[in-house]
Design a protein around this motif. Structure first.
Motif, PDB file in Angstrom:
ATOM      1  N   SER A  83     -72.094 -89.948  11.040  1.00 48.79           N
ATOM      2  CA  SER A  83     -70.882 -89.432   9.978  1.00 48.79           C
ATOM      3  C   SER A  83     -71.479 -89.940   8.676  1.00 48.79           C
ATOM      4  CB  SER A  83     -69.652 -90.473  10.214  1.00 48.79           C
ATOM      5  OG  SER A  83     -69.916 -91.840  10.422  1.00 48.79           O
ATOM      6  N   LEU A  84     -71.274 -89.357   7.719  1.00 49.40           N
ATOM      7  CA  LEU A  84     -71.547 -89.541   6.363  1.00 49.40           C
ATOM      8  C   LEU A  84     -70.445 -89.641   5.238  1.00 49.40           C
ATOM      9  CD1 LEU A  84     -74.555 -86.737   6.429  1.00 49.40           C
ATOM     10  CD2 LEU A  84     -74.723 -89.226   6.745  1.00 49.40           C
ATOM     11  N   THR A  85     -70.892 -90.141   4.035  1.00 52.12           N
ATOM     12  CA  THR A  85     -69.702 -90.440   3.234  1.00 52.12           C
ATOM     13  C   THR A  85     -69.617 -89.633   2.128  1.00 52.12           C
ATOM     14  OG1 THR A  85     -71.113 -92.008   2.017  1.00 52.12           O
ATOM     15  CG2 THR A  85     -69.745 -93.086   3.584  1.00 52.12           C
ATOM     16  N   SER A  86     -68.566 -89.127   1.341  1.00 48.83           N
ATOM     17  CA  SER A  86     -68.224 -88.277   0.300  1.00 48.83           C
ATOM     18  C   SER A  86     -68.934 -89.028  -0.758  1.00 48.83           C
ATOM     19  CB  SER A  86     -66.593 -88.321   0.198  1.00 48.83           C
ATOM     20  OG  SER A  86     -66.230 -89.169  -0.518  1.00 48.83           O
ATOM     21  N   LEU A  87     -68.714 -88.119  -2.102  1.00 49.37           N
ATOM     22  CA  LEU A  87     -69.512 -88.506  -3.226  1.00 49.37           C
ATOM     23  C   LEU A  87     -68.591 -89.787  -3.595  1.00 49.37           C
ATOM     24  CD1 LEU A  87     -69.777 -84.811  -4.978  1.00 49.37           C
ATOM     25  CD2 LEU A  87     -71.524 -86.269  -3.860  1.00 49.37           C
ATOM     26  N   ASN A  88     -67.170 -89.758  -3.231  1.00 55.28           N
ATOM     27  CA  ASN A  88     -66.451 -91.103  -3.699  1.00 55.28           C
ATOM     28  C   ASN A  88     -66.884 -92.331  -2.684  1.00 55.28           C
ATOM     29  OD1 ASN A  88     -65.320 -89.774  -5.747  1.00 55.28           O
ATOM     30  ND2 ASN A  88     -63.944 -88.948  -4.314  1.00 55.28           N
ATOM     31  N   GLY A  89     -67.666 -92.103  -1.711  1.00 53.61           N
ATOM     32  CA  GLY A  89     -68.114 -93.178  -1.043  1.00 53.61           C
ATOM     33  C   GLY A  89     -67.387 -93.219   0.271  1.00 53.61           C
ATOM     34  N   ASN A  90     -66.089 -92.416   0.453  1.00 54.33           N
ATOM     35  CA  ASN A  90     -65.228 -92.538   1.830  1.00 54.33           C
ATOM     36  C   ASN A  90     -65.872 -91.647   2.965  1.00 54.33           C
ATOM     37  OD1 ASN A  90     -63.644 -93.757  -0.061  1.00 54.33           O
ATOM     38  ND2 ASN A  90     -62.985 -91.792  -1.028  1.00 54.33           N
ATOM     39  N   LEU A  91     -65.320 -92.132   3.955  1.00 57.71           N
ATOM     40  CA  LEU A  91     -65.663 -91.455   5.342  1.00 57.71           C
ATOM     41  C   LEU A  91     -64.743 -90.077   5.416  1.00 57.71           C
ATOM     42  CD1 LEU A  91     -66.594 -94.220   7.845  1.00 57.71           C
ATOM     43  CD2 LEU A  91     -67.976 -92.629   6.928  1.00 57.71           C
ATOM     44  N   VAL A  92     -63.533 -90.307   5.010  1.00 56.03           N
ATOM     45  CA  VAL A  92     -62.555 -89.335   4.976  1.00 56.03           C
ATOM     46  C   VAL A  92     -61.938 -89.010   3.601  1.00 56.03           C
ATOM     47  CG1 VAL A  92     -60.253 -88.890   6.095  1.00 56.03           C
ATOM     48  CG2 VAL A  92     -62.005 -90.346   7.332  1.00 56.03           C
ATOM     49  N   GLU A  93     -61.880 -87.635   3.392  1.00 55.71           N
ATOM     50  CA  GLU A  93     -60.950 -87.359   2.075  1.00 55.71           C
ATOM     51  C   GLU A  93     -59.990 -86.511   2.508  1.00 55.71           C
ATOM     52  OE1 GLU A  93     -61.751 -88.189  -0.849  1.00 55.71           O
ATOM     53  OE2 GLU A  93     -63.837 -88.956  -0.978  1.00 55.71           O
ATOM     54  N   VAL A  94     -59.017 -86.646   1.625  1.00 53.02           N
ATOM     55  CA  VAL A  94     -57.582 -85.902   2.011  1.00 53.02           C
ATOM     56  C   VAL A  94     -57.425 -84.802   1.348  1.00 53.02           C
ATOM     57  CG1 VAL A  94     -55.236 -86.351   2.387  1.00 53.02           C
ATOM     58  CG2 VAL A  94     -56.587 -88.213   2.477  1.00 53.02           C
ATOM     59  N   GLN A  95     -56.933 -83.634   1.917  1.00 55.05           N
ATOM     60  CA  GLN A  95     -56.440 -82.318   1.225  1.00 55.05           C
ATOM     61  C   GLN A  95     -55.181 -81.978   1.799  1.00 55.05           C
ATOM     62  OE1 GLN A  95     -58.387 -80.508  -0.950  1.00 55.05           O
ATOM     63  NE2 GLN A  95     -59.732 -82.111  -0.719  1.00 55.05           N
ATOM     64  N   HIS A  96     -54.076 -82.094   0.706  1.00 56.29           N
ATOM     65  CA  HIS A  96     -52.631 -81.700   1.014  1.00 56.29           C
ATOM     66  C   HIS A  96     -52.480 -80.198   1.143  1.00 56.29           C
ATOM     67  CE1 HIS A  96     -52.054 -85.846   0.316  1.00 56.29           C
ATOM     68  NE2 HIS A  96     -52.597 -85.725  -0.899  1.00 56.29           N
ATOM     69  N   ALA A  97     -51.583 -79.913   2.359  1.00 56.46           N
ATOM     70  CA  ALA A  97     -51.349 -78.579   2.559  1.00 56.46           C
ATOM     71  C   ALA A  97     -50.060 -78.311   1.806  1.00 56.46           C
ATOM     72  CB  ALA A  97     -51.256 -78.181   4.083  1.00 56.46           C
ATOM     73  N   SER A  98     -49.500 -77.009   1.816  1.00 58.32           N
ATOM     74  CA  SER A  98     -48.279 -76.654   1.241  1.00 58.32           C
ATOM     75  C   SER A  98     -47.060 -77.018   1.852  1.00 58.32           C
ATOM     76  CB  SER A  98     -48.139 -75.066   0.959  1.00 58.32           C
ATOM     77  OG  SER A  98     -48.195 -74.313   2.409  1.00 58.32           O
ATOM     78  N   ASP A  99     -47.046 -77.262   2.989  1.00 59.58           N
ATOM     79  CA  ASP A  99     -45.738 -77.858   3.834  1.00 59.58           C
ATOM     80  C   ASP A  99     -45.671 -79.172   4.145  1.00 59.58           C
ATOM     81  OD1 ASP A  99     -47.864 -78.338   5.477  1.00 59.58           O
ATOM     82  OD2 ASP A  99     -47.122 -77.573   7.275  1.00 59.58           O
ATOM     83  N   GLY A 100     -46.593 -80.030   3.208  1.00 58.80           N
ATOM     84  CA  GLY A 100     -46.441 -81.510   3.163  1.00 58.80           C
ATOM     85  C   GLY A 100     -47.404 -82.152   3.989  1.00 58.80           C
ATOM     86  N   THR A 101     -48.038 -81.591   5.087  1.00 56.65           N
ATOM     87  CA  THR A 101     -48.961 -81.982   5.953  1.00 56.65           C
ATOM     88  C   THR A 101     -50.289 -82.235   5.195  1.00 56.65           C
ATOM     89  OG1 THR A 101     -49.701 -80.123   6.907  1.00 56.65           O
ATOM     90  CG2 THR A 101     -47.621 -81.060   7.791  1.00 56.65           C
ATOM     91  N   SER A 102     -51.381 -82.682   5.835  1.00 56.32           N
ATOM     92  CA  SER A 102     -52.475 -82.885   5.153  1.00 56.32           C
ATOM     93  C   SER A 102     -53.734 -82.258   6.246  1.00 56.32           C
ATOM     94  CB  SER A 102     -52.711 -84.237   4.976  1.00 56.32           C
ATOM     95  OG  SER A 102     -51.913 -84.632   3.954  1.00 56.32           O
ATOM     96  N   PHE A 103     -54.787 -82.261   5.576  1.00 52.90           N
ATOM     97  CA  PHE A 103     -56.107 -81.994   6.337  1.00 52.90           C
ATOM     98  C   PHE A 103     -57.018 -82.899   5.851  1.00 52.90           C
ATOM     99  CE2 PHE A 103     -54.385 -77.773   6.511  1.00 52.90           C
ATOM    100  CZ  PHE A 103     -54.835 -77.219   7.692  1.00 52.90           C
ATOM    101  N   TYR A 104     -57.573 -83.714   6.716  1.00 52.42           N
ATOM    102  CA  TYR A 104     -58.605 -84.792   6.517  1.00 52.42           C
ATOM    103  C   TYR A 104     -60.264 -84.397   6.884  1.00 52.42           C
ATOM    104  CZ  TYR A 104     -54.430 -87.397   7.166  1.00 52.42           C
ATOM    105  OH  TYR A 104     -52.963 -87.843   7.333  1.00 52.42           O
ATOM    106  N   ALA A 105     -60.813 -84.315   5.682  1.00 51.26           N
ATOM    107  CA  ALA A 105     -62.124 -83.810   5.724  1.00 51.26           C
ATOM    108  C   ALA A 105     -63.010 -84.954   5.943  1.00 51.26           C
ATOM    109  CB  ALA A 105     -62.558 -83.316   4.380  1.00 51.26           C
ATOM    110  N   SER A 106     -64.261 -84.304   6.785  1.00 51.28           N
ATOM    111  CA  SER A 106     -65.241 -85.515   7.090  1.00 51.28           C
ATOM    112  C   SER A 106     -66.403 -84.863   7.210  1.00 51.28           C
ATOM    113  CB  SER A 106     -64.942 -86.448   8.146  1.00 51.28           C
ATOM    114  OG  SER A 106     -64.418 -85.529   9.609  1.00 51.28           O
ATOM    115  N   MET A 107     -67.639 -85.554   7.005  1.00 49.50           N
ATOM    116  CA  MET A 107     -69.056 -84.731   7.023  1.00 49.50           C
ATOM    117  C   MET A 107     -69.850 -85.388   7.935  1.00 49.50           C
ATOM    118  SD  MET A 107     -71.279 -83.386   4.080  1.00 49.50           S
ATOM    119  CE  MET A 107     -71.886 -85.084   3.539  1.00 49.50           C
ATOM    120  N   PHE A 108     -70.829 -84.691   8.520  1.00 51.87           N
ATOM    121  CA  PHE A 108     -71.848 -85.100   9.695  1.00 51.87           C
ATOM    122  C   PHE A 108     -73.189 -84.701   9.630  1.00 51.87           C
ATOM    123  CE2 PHE A 108     -67.567 -84.705  11.441  1.00 51.87           C
ATOM    124  CZ  PHE A 108     -67.301 -86.144  12.088  1.00 51.87           C
ATOM    125  N   GLU A 109     -74.075 -85.174   9.915  1.00 48.12           N
ATOM    126  CA  GLU A 109     -75.327 -84.794  10.039  1.00 48.12           C
ATOM    127  C   GLU A 109     -75.544 -83.313  10.986  1.00 48.12           C
ATOM    128  OE1 GLU A 109     -78.187 -88.888  10.073  1.00 48.12           O
ATOM    129  OE2 GLU A 109     -77.079 -88.222  11.893  1.00 48.12           O
TER     130      GLU A 109
END
Length: 321
Positions: A83-109
């Motif tokens: 697992s790898l970190t984002s440009l902000n140094g986070n393992l998980v970044e949050v993206q909000h969907a139109s219905d109030g739910t979320s998608f959690y983004a993560s990156m891997f080798e």
């Protein structure tokens, strides 16, 4: 992917997530069963995998717990896509969907190699079984002293399995099996955080015969022997051979697998006699998944469900060891 999740996943969500990890991604996913997976590249051309997980599937904290374990395992010699970190140094970044739910983004080798071709004896051989065993053995050795977290579920908390308790026909078989496995002792030398799904489609093998494991999404507290049962289960599941032929192959597979496994970790012999219980457990969860994921079932899915149900009712296993 469930229709409710598909309806709120947008190109903007994907683009924003990719930007947070500093990659460009292909718009067509390389996987979309329980998570969206996209192949991407850093500015220097290095390949990466971007994963987007809907909040209905996992919480942010659950995902972070998975990624922290994976990072620990990778840094300590496990053959896994880290697992790898984002440009902000986070393992998980949050993206909000139109219905109030979320998608959690993560990156891997990116894992080098490709899926195993079982028709190719140059790949599908004893060397692979040995390396597969060694790979899982290393993960088990590393999990023994890993700090306990309450952010990953135990096997008997799994939704798929517990929802089977309400099944009118199969609920009683589910209850009996859960109680049987719950009676097994939970000790740190045989119970801990495991991959729980390291079958043929969750690792790549390169031209040197080296394995890279991925998809730790189902990381859970379970008996180590369950990981071994999964290997045997899915080798048999994808085979068109007879029951007798599959059983014979599984016995040979386990023999070679153990040689590799025991270079990294040794389980007490009694655990191997319990493999049938974990084969039955996978029948139950797979039966539920097939019924839940496919609203309009193909003839093949119908046949698979009937096959699973027959084994469950008759307390049989996919192979005989």
């Amino acid at each position: 992917m469930e229709q409710a999740v598909e309806s709120v996943f947008t190109k903007e969500i994907l683009t924003n997530a990719a930007a947070q990890f500093g990659i460009t991604v292909d718009e067509k996913p390389v996987g979309e069963f329980e998570n969206y997976l996209f192949k991407g590249k850093l500015a220097d051309g290095t390949d990466r995998i971007l994963r987007l997980t809907h909040s209905s599937h996992r919480s942010k904290e659950e995902i972070e717990a998975e990624l922290k374990f994976l990072k620990y395992a990778r840094e300590n010699g496990a053959n896994a896509a880290g697992s790898l970190t984002s440009l902000n140094g986070n393992l998980v970044e949050v993206q909000h969907a139109s219905d109030g739910t979320s998608f959690y983004a993560s990156m891997f080798e990116w894992a080098d190699g490709q899926l195993v071709d079982r028709t190719n004896p140059a790949v599908w051989n004893d060397d692979l079984m040995y390396t597969w065993g060694k790979t899982i053995g290393k993960l088990h050795a590393l999990t023994v002293d890993y700090p306990v977290t309450n952010l990953r579920e135990h096997w008997d908390e799994e939704a798929y399995l517990n929802e089977m308790l309400a099944d009118e026909e199969l609920g009683i078989f589910t209850k009996d099996l859960i109680e049987e496995i719950q009676a097994y002792e939970r000790k740190k030398d045989s119970y801990g955080l495991i991959h729980s799904d390291l079958h043929l489609h969750n690792f790549f093998v390169n031209d040197k015969g080296e394995i890279t494991a991925f998809d730790f999404d189902d990381l859970q507290y379970n008996y180590f022997i369950s990981d071994i049962a999964i290997v045997l289960y899915y080798t048999a599941w994808g085979s068109k051979a007879s029951f007798e032929e599959k059983s014979k192959f599984a016995k040979r597979q386990l023999e070679i697998f153990r040689k590799g496994y025991e270079t990294e970790y040794v389980l007490d012999e009694e655990w191997y006699s319990r493999i049938p219980s974990f084969l039955k457990c996978r029948d139950l969860t797979l039966y539920h998944v097939l019924n839940m994921k496919y609203e309009e079932k193909t003839q093949r899915v119908i046949e698979l469900c009937e096959e699973l149900k027959e084994r469950i009712v008759n307390k049989k296993t996919i192979i005989e060891l």
